[in-house]
Structures are given as structure tokens and as C-alpha cells.
Enzyme design. Sequence first.
Site, PDB file in Angstrom:
ATOM      1  N   CYS A  69     -19.136  -8.225  -0.557  1.00  0.00           N
ATOM      2  CA  CYS A  69     -18.793  -8.654   0.880  1.00  0.00           C
ATOM      3  C   CYS A  69     -19.096  -7.621   1.718  1.00  0.00           C
ATOM      4  O   CYS A  69     -19.663  -6.715   1.591  1.00  0.00           O
ATOM      5  CB  CYS A  69     -17.337  -9.338   0.926  1.00  0.00           C
ATOM      6  SG  CYS A  69     -16.261  -8.495   0.152  1.00  0.00           S
TER       7      CYS A  69
ATOM      8  N   HIS B 203       4.028  -9.921   3.445  1.00  0.00           N
ATOM      9  CA  HIS B 203       3.069 -11.039   3.923  1.00  0.00           C
ATOM     10  C   HIS B 203       2.374 -11.868   2.967  1.00  0.00           C
ATOM     11  O   HIS B 203       1.640 -12.806   3.245  1.00  0.00           O
ATOM     12  CB  HIS B 203       2.139 -10.213   4.810  1.00  0.00           C
ATOM     13  CG  HIS B 203       0.979  -9.572   4.368  1.00  0.00           C
ATOM     14  ND1 HIS B 203      -0.502  -9.891   4.298  1.00  0.00           N
ATOM     15  CD2 HIS B 203       1.086  -8.237   3.753  1.00  0.00           C
ATOM     16  CE1 HIS B 203      -0.965  -8.878   3.579  1.00  0.00           C
ATOM     17  NE2 HIS B 203      -0.326  -7.907   3.347  1.00  0.00           N
TER      18      HIS B 203
ATOM     19  N   GLN C 130       1.088  -9.584  -6.352  1.00  0.00           N
ATOM     20  CA  GLN C 130       0.314 -11.302  -6.400  1.00  0.00           C
ATOM     21  C   GLN C 130       1.136 -11.903  -7.642  1.00  0.00           C
ATOM     22  O   GLN C 130       0.947 -12.906  -7.737  1.00  0.00           O
ATOM     23  CB  GLN C 130      -1.126 -11.332  -6.856  1.00  0.00           C
ATOM     24  CG  GLN C 130      -2.065 -10.332  -5.986  1.00  0.00           C
ATOM     25  CD  GLN C 130      -2.018 -11.319  -4.470  1.00  0.00           C
ATOM     26  OE1 GLN C 130      -1.561 -12.320  -4.476  1.00  0.00           O
ATOM     27  NE2 GLN C 130      -2.827 -10.860  -3.698  1.00  0.00           N
TER      28      GLN C 130
ATOM     29  N   THR D 192      12.472   4.597  10.639  1.00  0.00           N
ATOM     30  CA  THR D 192      13.304   3.492  11.301  1.00  0.00           C
ATOM     31  C   THR D 192      12.811   2.106  10.445  1.00  0.00           C
ATOM     32  O   THR D 192      11.522   1.697  10.473  1.00  0.00           O
ATOM     33  CB  THR D 192      13.121   3.304  12.709  1.00  0.00           C
ATOM     34  OG1 THR D 192      13.534   4.738  13.232  1.00  0.00           O
ATOM     35  CG2 THR D 192      14.484   2.237  13.205  1.00  0.00           C
TER      36      THR D 192
ATOM     37  N   THR E 127       1.032  -1.311   0.073  1.00  0.00           N
ATOM     38  CA  THR E 127      -0.149   0.103  -0.123  1.00  0.00           C
ATOM     39  C   THR E 127       0.982   1.485  -0.096  1.00  0.00           C
ATOM     40  O   THR E 127       0.699   2.266  -0.693  1.00  0.00           O
ATOM     41  CB  THR E 127      -0.820   0.023   1.057  1.00  0.00           C
ATOM     42  OG1 THR E 127      -1.822  -1.056   1.188  1.00  0.00           O
ATOM     43  CG2 THR E 127      -1.749   1.192   1.270  1.00  0.00           C
TER      44      THR E 127
ATOM     45  N   SER F 258       5.082  -6.982  -1.154  1.00  0.00           N
ATOM     46  CA  SER F 258       4.688  -7.199  -0.041  1.00  0.00           C
ATOM     47  C   SER F 258       4.937  -8.323   0.727  1.00  0.00           C
ATOM     48  O   SER F 258       4.910  -9.446  -0.015  1.00  0.00           O
ATOM     49  CB  SER F 258       3.020  -6.913   0.074  1.00  0.00           C
ATOM     50  OG  SER F 258       2.702  -7.220   1.358  1.00  0.00           O
TER      51      SER F 258
HETATM   52  N1  PLP Z   1      -1.753  -4.780  -4.313  1.00  0.00           N
HETATM   53  C1  PLP Z   1      -2.414  -5.841  -4.432  1.00  0.00           C
HETATM   54  C2  PLP Z   1      -2.505  -6.380  -5.786  1.00  0.00           C
HETATM   55  C3  PLP Z   1      -2.808  -6.709  -3.205  1.00  0.00           C
HETATM   56  O1  PLP Z   1      -3.209  -7.758  -3.218  1.00  0.00           O
HETATM   57  C4  PLP Z   1      -2.407  -6.163  -1.719  1.00  0.00           C
HETATM   58  C5  PLP Z   1      -2.729  -6.838  -0.679  1.00  0.00           C
HETATM   59  O2  PLP Z   1      -4.132  -6.978  -0.453  1.00  0.00           O
HETATM   60  C6  PLP Z   1      -1.844  -4.862  -1.852  1.00  0.00           C
HETATM   61  C7  PLP Z   1      -1.621  -4.291  -2.866  1.00  0.00           C
HETATM   62  C8  PLP Z   1      -1.463  -4.106  -0.406  1.00  0.00           C
HETATM   63  O3  PLP Z   1      -0.610  -4.788   0.030  1.00  0.00           O
HETATM   64  P1  PLP Z   1      -0.056  -4.642   1.876  1.00  0.00           P
HETATM   65  O4  PLP Z   1      -0.916  -5.221   2.563  1.00  0.00           O
HETATM   66  O5  PLP Z   1       1.334  -4.974   1.783  1.00  0.00           O
HETATM   67  O6  PLP Z   1      -0.245  -3.119   1.934  1.00  0.00           O
END
Ligand code: PLP
Length: 386
Positions: free
Chosen positions: A335, A197, A177, A231, A70, A195
Site C-alpha cells: 500500500c 482504540h 487484536q 501524567t 506501541t 490498546s
Molecule cells: N500491535 C498490533 C497487533 C496492532 O494492530 C497495533 C495497531 O496498529 C499496535 C500494536 C499499535 O497500537 P497503538 O496504536 O495503540 O500504538
Amino acid sequence: MYYFDWAATAKPDESILKAALETSLKKFANPSSTHLAGGEAHSLLEDSRKRIAKVLKVEPSQLYFTSGATESNQLVLSSLIARPARGSVLISAIEHPSVLAMANNLKQAGFSIKTIPCNNAGFVTADAVKKCLTADTQLVAVMAVNNEMGAIEPIAEIAKILKEGTRPIHFHCDMVQALCKVPIDLSCVDSASFSAHKIGGARGAGLLYLKKQINMFLAGGGQENGIRSGTENIFGILTLANCIEKYRVDNQATKKDENTENTEITAKVKMSHLISGVQAAGATIIPQTRVQQNEQDEENFSPYILQITNKKFPGEVLVRVLSEQGFLVSAGSACSSHHKSSRAHVLTAMGVTGDAAQNAIRISIGRDTTINDIDALTQAIKKLLM
Ligand code: PLP
């Protein structure tokens, strides 16, 4: 519990998280501190950057650690505000909300925002991008793999179109993704977001690739070469680097899921099993072209993400009922509460509306998903739909 929501967050790689925690507890100093312990933390940081750069085939100086995708997405888009020129910004209709949400800010800052449509099959074609270009286009944002229905977008073709012009246009690509899932090529984009996670690492750690430094709108302590002050999260960064190394995808066609117990089964085999299972259970794949044409078409979709719909239950209900039975999937278009407006846009852009959109769910798989898990899920769906 059967976990089928890997695209929302991947199951953490326990050994990587534990090792990273141990290291970051020992080397806890601030990497900007000039004493010995600060130097050690700084070395960890730079070593992680070098290791990631090697896998992604870029220079370490082109990588910036952030708090997640994000933030990476928003750093790039907000950097436009620091430019003296205004003009058009092209954003694909199927981007993640972290990209789409910037449209309003940019509009207020004087940019004109154009939405690049996708076709019914979920693809943002190079031709569609070309049609939206104007003489003053500053930036184009198209993601590599859609997080809702898995389409792999034609990034190299779009880059080619953008290079045909006489003026440089910044090409930003959300590769969240795609990382560790499908092959990626950073040479054709100007910036990309990642990302931790989503690939088994910790929350709150992300990465931004920048081919060239950009002017920043945000300011602070000057860390990460001034691109992202604050940091650094050494623990999260270690998990990111270790997952990128461990789950790298150099050639998806031959890559086996080495980290699962069922080592013989690749993601593609699992996905094709899932597709036939849900079809036999009475569900419909979105987009239908994913399965209606030849096998080649499936090559254009991530083998980790599947969107389906049904005639009987709203997606929200299906998610709840399946969850009560131990199957964790994700609602597609419609949803609950805050997710409603943030995800429906992908199906709408594909022309999927009404009940088909309302009844959609997303099933996403990962390294630990087994054929038995898939069979259990498709049986449960069958019982509900038949
Ligand atoms: N972009 C895509 C395609 C995602 O699937 C996600 C996660 O939902 C994000 C951005 C955001 O990632 P983060 O949770 O690291 O901010």
C-alpha cells in the site's frame, strides 16, 4: 459509509467516550497531586486499574497504563537494555512494526536477533520457537492474533515450551487484536500489550501487563510505579476500562454481539458470511487453508480479520475504488508510502509473494457491522472482479 477497517481503529463507543469526557472534565486534577482533587483523580485511576484487573484475572499492581500498544511493546523490549546480560532475542516474523522496529535498537545494544518463522498458514508454531531457542535466549515475542490475516497464535503451547528450559525466558505477547475479540489467558505470558482504540476506546491510551516488575531503560517522574512516567491520561484510561468491561469475551463460542442492533448475529456468523461472500465475488482467502479444510480450522482465526487477494487489481487500487464507493477497507501487502514496508512482511513470511501479495486487501469487521453491510461490500467487490 461502510466501515471495514476496525482492526486499524475501532469505531469509538460514543456513550463510553462521552461519559469518560464528562468525568474527566469534572475530575481534571493531576492524579499525582496531593490535594483533594488530585486524590479524586487518583481514585478514578486506581478504580479503573482494579476493574480491568478483575476482567483480565490479574492483580491491579501488574497493570501499567501507557499511551498505547506501541509504547507498551517498546517498554518491554527496551527494558532488556537495562539488563546486565546480553544474548538472543526471538521475534516472530509477523509481529507488528512496533515490535519489529525494536530489533535494530537491540542489535545495536549487543543482542543477537532471531526471527521465528511462521508457516504458510500464518502460524508461529511452538516447534518453530523451540528451534530458534539458544542457551542465552533472553526474550521471545509472539503476538496473540495477527493484525493482517487474523491467525490466532498458539500462545499457551509456546509458553509451555519456554517453561521446559531450566532458565527463565521472558515471554512477551502483543494482545492488541485479541482483547475483547477472542479469549485471552495472561497466566502463561510474562508481559502483554493492549490498546484502547482497537476496542472502541480513545486513542492514546494503552495498557501493559507485567507479571513481575522489570528494570526500566526509560526514567521520569515515577508514575505507574516507575514503569511509565508521565501524567496519566485519565480520559483515555476511563474509556479503556469501560470498553474492557463492556466488550469482555469470556467464552467466544457462546458470546453474542450484545452491543449491535442485530443481537442474534455473532462475529463468527458475520465472518463466515463475509468469507462466502468474497469467495463468490471471485476473491481468494489468505491463507487458503483457512477455508479449504474443516470448520475447526476457522477456529484458529479471529472472526474479525480477513485478508483476501484477487487476480485483477493491485490492493492499493481496490482500496481506492472501494473507498470512492463508500467501502472503507485496508490495503494488505503493498500500500501507499509509509505503510508499504511496515505491512508487507506478514504476507512475505507466509510465502505469499508477487501479484497475490500485491493485490491483497484486509477487511476487518466490528460490533456494528451488519450482514447487510457485508452483502453490500461483497456485491461491490463482485462487480469489480467479475
Ligand atoms: N500491535 C498490533 C497487533 C496492532 O494492530 C497495533 C495497531 O496498529 C499496535 C500494536 C499499535 O497500537 P497503538 O496504536 O495503540 O500504538
